[in-house]
Design a protein around this motif. Structure first.
Motif, PDB file in Angstrom:
ATOM      1  N   SER A 231       0.840  -1.199   0.000  1.00  0.00           N
ATOM      2  CA  SER A 231       0.000   0.000   0.000  1.00  0.00           C
ATOM      3  C   SER A 231       0.875   1.248   0.000  1.00  0.00           C
ATOM      4  CB  SER A 231      -0.949   0.009   1.205  1.00  0.00           C
ATOM      5  OG  SER A 231      -0.262   0.277   2.417  1.00  0.00           O
ATOM      6  N   THR A 232       2.002   1.196   0.747  1.00  0.00           N
ATOM      7  CA  THR A 232       2.942   2.309   0.752  1.00  0.00           C
ATOM      8  C   THR A 232       3.581   2.493  -0.618  1.00  0.00           C
ATOM      9  OG1 THR A 232       3.461   1.908   3.082  1.00  0.00           O
ATOM     10  CG2 THR A 232       5.034   3.231   1.838  1.00  0.00           C
ATOM     11  N   LEU A 233       3.981   1.391  -1.247  1.00  0.00           N
ATOM     12  CA  LEU A 233       4.629   1.474  -2.556  1.00  0.00           C
ATOM     13  C   LEU A 233       3.667   2.001  -3.614  1.00  0.00           C
ATOM     14  CD1 LEU A 233       6.616  -1.890  -2.427  1.00  0.00           C
ATOM     15  CD2 LEU A 233       7.551   0.429  -2.235  1.00  0.00           C
ATOM     16  N   GLY A 234       2.377   1.668  -3.483  1.00  0.00           N
ATOM     17  CA  GLY A 234       1.386   2.234  -4.392  1.00  0.00           C
ATOM     18  C   GLY A 234       1.295   3.745  -4.246  1.00  0.00           C
ATOM     19  N   ASP A 235       1.320   4.216  -2.990  1.00  0.00           N
ATOM     20  CA  ASP A 235       1.310   5.663  -2.749  1.00  0.00           C
ATOM     21  C   ASP A 235       2.582   6.313  -3.297  1.00  0.00           C
ATOM     22  OD1 ASP A 235      -1.129   5.575  -1.469  1.00  0.00           O
ATOM     23  OD2 ASP A 235      -0.270   5.419   0.537  1.00  0.00           O
ATOM     24  N   GLU A 236       3.723   5.607  -3.151  1.00  0.00           N
ATOM     25  CA  GLU A 236       4.983   6.155  -3.644  1.00  0.00           C
ATOM     26  C   GLU A 236       4.942   6.307  -5.155  1.00  0.00           C
ATOM     27  OE1 GLU A 236       9.777   5.384  -3.198  1.00  0.00           O
ATOM     28  OE2 GLU A 236       8.412   3.698  -2.952  1.00  0.00           O
ATOM     29  N   ARG A 237       4.433   5.305  -5.858  1.00  0.00           N
ATOM     30  CA  ARG A 237       4.358   5.396  -7.315  1.00  0.00           C
ATOM     31  C   ARG A 237       3.459   6.555  -7.726  1.00  0.00           C
ATOM     32  NH1 ARG A 237       4.666  -0.399  -6.840  1.00  0.00           N
ATOM     33  NH2 ARG A 237       2.404  -0.627  -6.711  1.00  0.00           N
ATOM     34  N   THR A 238       2.332   6.692  -7.031  1.00  0.00           N
ATOM     35  CA  THR A 238       1.430   7.797  -7.342  1.00  0.00           C
ATOM     36  C   THR A 238       2.103   9.135  -7.083  1.00  0.00           C
ATOM     37  OG1 THR A 238      -0.510   6.457  -6.794  1.00  0.00           O
ATOM     38  CG2 THR A 238      -0.802   8.839  -6.815  1.00  0.00           C
ATOM     39  N   SER A 239       2.832   9.232  -5.952  1.00  0.00           N
ATOM     40  CA  SER A 239       3.507  10.479  -5.601  1.00  0.00           C
ATOM     41  C   SER A 239       4.573  10.838  -6.623  1.00  0.00           C
ATOM     42  CB  SER A 239       4.137  10.354  -4.211  1.00  0.00           C
ATOM     43  OG  SER A 239       4.888  11.488  -3.891  1.00  0.00           O
ATOM     44  N   LEU A 240       5.357   9.846  -7.070  1.00  0.00           N
ATOM     45  CA  LEU A 240       6.420  10.112  -8.037  1.00  0.00           C
ATOM     46  C   LEU A 240       5.868  10.511  -9.392  1.00  0.00           C
ATOM     47  CD1 LEU A 240       8.877   7.214  -7.152  1.00  0.00           C
ATOM     48  CD2 LEU A 240       9.315   9.655  -6.898  1.00  0.00           C
ATOM     49  N   GLY A 241       4.667  10.035  -9.710  1.00  0.00           N
ATOM     50  CA  GLY A 241       4.095  10.372 -11.004  1.00  0.00           C
ATOM     51  C   GLY A 241       3.153  11.546 -10.984  1.00  0.00           C
ATOM     52  N   ASP A 242       2.668  11.896  -9.797  1.00  0.00           N
ATOM     53  CA  ASP A 242       1.605  12.895  -9.669  1.00  0.00           C
ATOM     54  C   ASP A 242       2.198  14.286  -9.439  1.00  0.00           C
ATOM     55  OD1 ASP A 242      -0.918  13.954  -9.419  1.00  0.00           O
ATOM     56  OD2 ASP A 242      -1.105  13.444  -7.300  1.00  0.00           O
ATOM     57  N   ARG A 243       3.068  14.743 -10.351  1.00  0.00           N
ATOM     58  CA  ARG A 243       3.759  16.007 -10.130  1.00  0.00           C
ATOM     59  C   ARG A 243       3.552  16.999 -11.270  1.00  0.00           C
ATOM     60  NH1 ARG A 243       9.492  13.810  -7.527  1.00  0.00           N
ATOM     61  NH2 ARG A 243       8.548  12.897  -5.678  1.00  0.00           N
ATOM     62  N   VAL A 244       2.691  16.709 -12.198  1.00  0.00           N
ATOM     63  CA  VAL A 244       2.423  17.630 -13.300  1.00  0.00           C
ATOM     64  C   VAL A 244       0.972  18.092 -13.176  1.00  0.00           C
ATOM     65  CG1 VAL A 244       2.340  17.925 -15.789  1.00  0.00           C
ATOM     66  CG2 VAL A 244       4.114  16.508 -14.770  1.00  0.00           C
ATOM     67  N   ALA A 245       0.787  19.342 -12.794  1.00  0.00           N
ATOM     68  CA  ALA A 245      -0.564  19.828 -12.490  1.00  0.00           C
ATOM     69  C   ALA A 245      -1.217  20.537 -13.661  1.00  0.00           C
ATOM     70  CB  ALA A 245      -0.510  20.768 -11.286  1.00  0.00           C
ATOM     71  N   ALA A 246      -0.440  21.050 -14.601  1.00  0.00           N
ATOM     72  CA  ALA A 246      -1.016  21.862 -15.672  1.00  0.00           C
ATOM     73  C   ALA A 246      -0.310  21.560 -16.984  1.00  0.00           C
ATOM     74  CB  ALA A 246      -0.895  23.350 -15.340  1.00  0.00           C
ATOM     75  N   SER A 304      -1.224   4.140 -11.251  1.00  0.00           N
ATOM     76  CA  SER A 304      -0.079   4.657 -10.500  1.00  0.00           C
ATOM     77  C   SER A 304       1.223   4.093 -11.042  1.00  0.00           C
ATOM     78  CB  SER A 304      -0.225   4.334  -9.008  1.00  0.00           C
ATOM     79  OG  SER A 304      -0.136   2.938  -8.776  1.00  0.00           O
ATOM     80  N   ALA A 305       1.241   2.812 -11.400  1.00  0.00           N
ATOM     81  CA  ALA A 305       2.451   2.225 -11.966  1.00  0.00           C
ATOM     82  C   ALA A 305       2.720   2.776 -13.359  1.00  0.00           C
ATOM     83  CB  ALA A 305       2.319   0.700 -12.016  1.00  0.00           C
ATOM     84  N   ILE A 306       1.656   2.975 -14.138  1.00  0.00           N
ATOM     85  CA  ILE A 306       1.813   3.501 -15.494  1.00  0.00           C
ATOM     86  C   ILE A 306       2.371   4.918 -15.467  1.00  0.00           C
ATOM     87  CG2 ILE A 306       0.559   4.224 -17.565  1.00  0.00           C
ATOM     88  CD1 ILE A 306      -1.375   1.864 -17.008  1.00  0.00           C
ATOM     89  N   ILE A 307       1.795   5.778 -14.613  1.00  0.00           N
ATOM     90  CA  ILE A 307       2.228   7.173 -14.591  1.00  0.00           C
ATOM     91  C   ILE A 307       3.637   7.297 -14.033  1.00  0.00           C
ATOM     92  CG2 ILE A 307       1.240   7.728 -12.332  1.00  0.00           C
ATOM     93  CD1 ILE A 307       1.385  10.014 -15.423  1.00  0.00           C
ATOM     94  N   LYS A 308       4.008   6.444 -13.072  1.00  0.00           N
ATOM     95  CA  LYS A 308       5.376   6.462 -12.565  1.00  0.00           C
ATOM     96  C   LYS A 308       6.345   6.088 -13.678  1.00  0.00           C
ATOM     97  CE  LYS A 308       9.272   5.188 -10.468  1.00  0.00           C
ATOM     98  NZ  LYS A 308      10.435   4.546 -11.125  1.00  0.00           N
TER      99      LYS A 308
END
Length: 398
Positions: A231-246, A304-308
């Motif tokens: 569950s932590t690693l899933g959050d990490e993948r999302t965090s690493l990929g979730d950095r482009v807002a616009a 999350s894995a795809i976006i990372k």
């Protein structure tokens, strides 16, 4: 006014709450802990968290809206205040800690007063994380831990860490792990910096020598650490990929700015490469929107894995383009030392970002691991052959 737990906040309420906070606590003049404390108390740190724990029980998809209000008022991107705490640790605390522990730890995490790090990887267990050797042995009402961790970002600045350790070597490797929270000020912990290719030392190796951890700081059941860690690693993948807002932001913005600054180096081949990179960046941004929607419905899934994967490989491609555009100038760097500026600043920032991007396909799971995750867990493709499957960890040759 913070809504009651029975209210589902909409975008209008989230935005109004964010604007009230920045009006009452101007980000440009309010000390950071006070500002982020007010942000937390208003439920804006993680809008999808419970009321009273930094959230509003709103849709996670509304988080970018709140963060935009903070940035436009001159404040920080909230997750940069405590990168690992916000993006990797907080979700696990919400899912596995009791409310009392969560209330004690989440607010100082949100304000940046207590930094967090991740003690997972080891010299012999990186991509094969479940093969780790750090041992935790029962000792009264707690555990004694011995072992070594490595590639631990910000461990030298952290007060707390999440730790995965082996509690049963007599069962297959995935079944003998347990998940803990450890106080980094505990006796027996030694942190040593590791110099990166950029010259800086943002991550470390950590030695644990007979470190005591109370059993109250265990997340999940004994032997079920792999479940919690995933569950932590899933959050990490999302965090690493979730950095482009616009559109046009993120790493592609560096390429666009460099292109505009050097019209004398324009040619059709480079222009075509830049357009292709922009299309990849836009695809990534749209996939990130899908990932946020999926995450708002529960633990992050395939997105999350795809976006990372997309994010890490795009970063390398963008900065390779930038160095080619710079030509011989791209080989220069202003200083190579532990005091070198952060990746976002300095006269040779692009060169530093190029060097830093070499890690993006390694951190948070290699690109090869991401492809395995996508293929095996989500596309249900046949698993790779595993010679150690079903074998007790102690019997696996090392």
């Amino acid at each position: 006014m913070t809504p009651s737990p029975t209210t589902t906040p909409d975008a209008e309420l989230v935005e109004a709450t964010a604007r009230r906070v920045v009006a009452e606590h101007p980000p440009t003049s309010t000390p950071l802990p006070e500002l982020m404390g007010a942000w937390y108390d208003a439920g804006l740190t993680w809008v999808h968290f419970p009321v009273g724990l930094g959230g509003l029980e709103a849709s996670r998809a509304l988080q970018p809206l709140a963060n935009r209000v903070m940035r436009e008022a001159g404040g920080p991107e909230p997750r940069t205040v405590n990168t690992i705490g916000y993006g990797i640790v907080a979700g696990t605390i919400r899912r596995y800690a009791d409310r009392e522990f969560a209330a004690r730890r989440l607010r100082p995490l949100a304000t940046g007063e207590e930094k967090w790090c991740q003690l997972f990887s080891e010299p012999g267990a990186g991509s094969d994380l479940a093969g780790l050797a750090t041992r935790a042995v029962r000792d009264g009402d707690g555990w004694r831990v011995n072992g070594q961790k490595v590639w631990n970002s910000l461990a030298h600045l952290s007060r707390w860490a999440i730790l995965l350790a082996r509690t049963d070597p007599d069962v297959p490797k995935h079944k003998g792990l347990t998940y803990f929270v450890v106080d980094m000020q505990s006796p027996g912990i030694t942190v040593r910096p590791l110099r990166q290719i950029t010259g800086r030392a943002a991550f470390n190796e950590v030695f644990l020598d007979d470190v005591f951890i109370p059993d109250s700081q265990r997340f999940g059941e004994v032997g079920e650490g792999w479940i919690v860690a995933n569950s932590t690693l899933g959050d990490e993948r999302t965090s690493l990929g979730d950095r482009v807002a616009a559109r046009g932001s993120g790493v592609i913005a560096d390429a666009l700015a460099l292109w505009a600054a050097h019209p004398e180096r324009h040619d059709p081949v480079l222009r075509d490469r830049l357009v292709r990179l922009w299309v990849r960046a836009e695809t990534q941004r749209l996939t990130g929107d899908r990932a946020r929607v999926a995450a708002s419905k529960g633990v992050a899934g395939a997105e999350s894995a795809i976006i990372k994967l997309l994010n890490s490989e795009l970063a390398q491609a963008v900065y390779e383009f930038c160095l080619e555009l710079l030509g011989p100038e791209g080989t220069l760097i202003d200083t190579y030392s532990l005091d070198a500026p952060d990746d976002e600043s300095g006269p040779t920032a692009i060169q530093r970002k190029y060097l830093r991007s070499r890690a993006t396909t390694l951190e948070g799971g290699t690109s090869e691991i991401m492809r395995n995750v996508i293929g095996e867990r989500f596309l249900k493709l046949p698993q790779e052959l595993r010679a150690d499957k079903g074998i007790a960890w102690k019997d696996i040759p090392r």
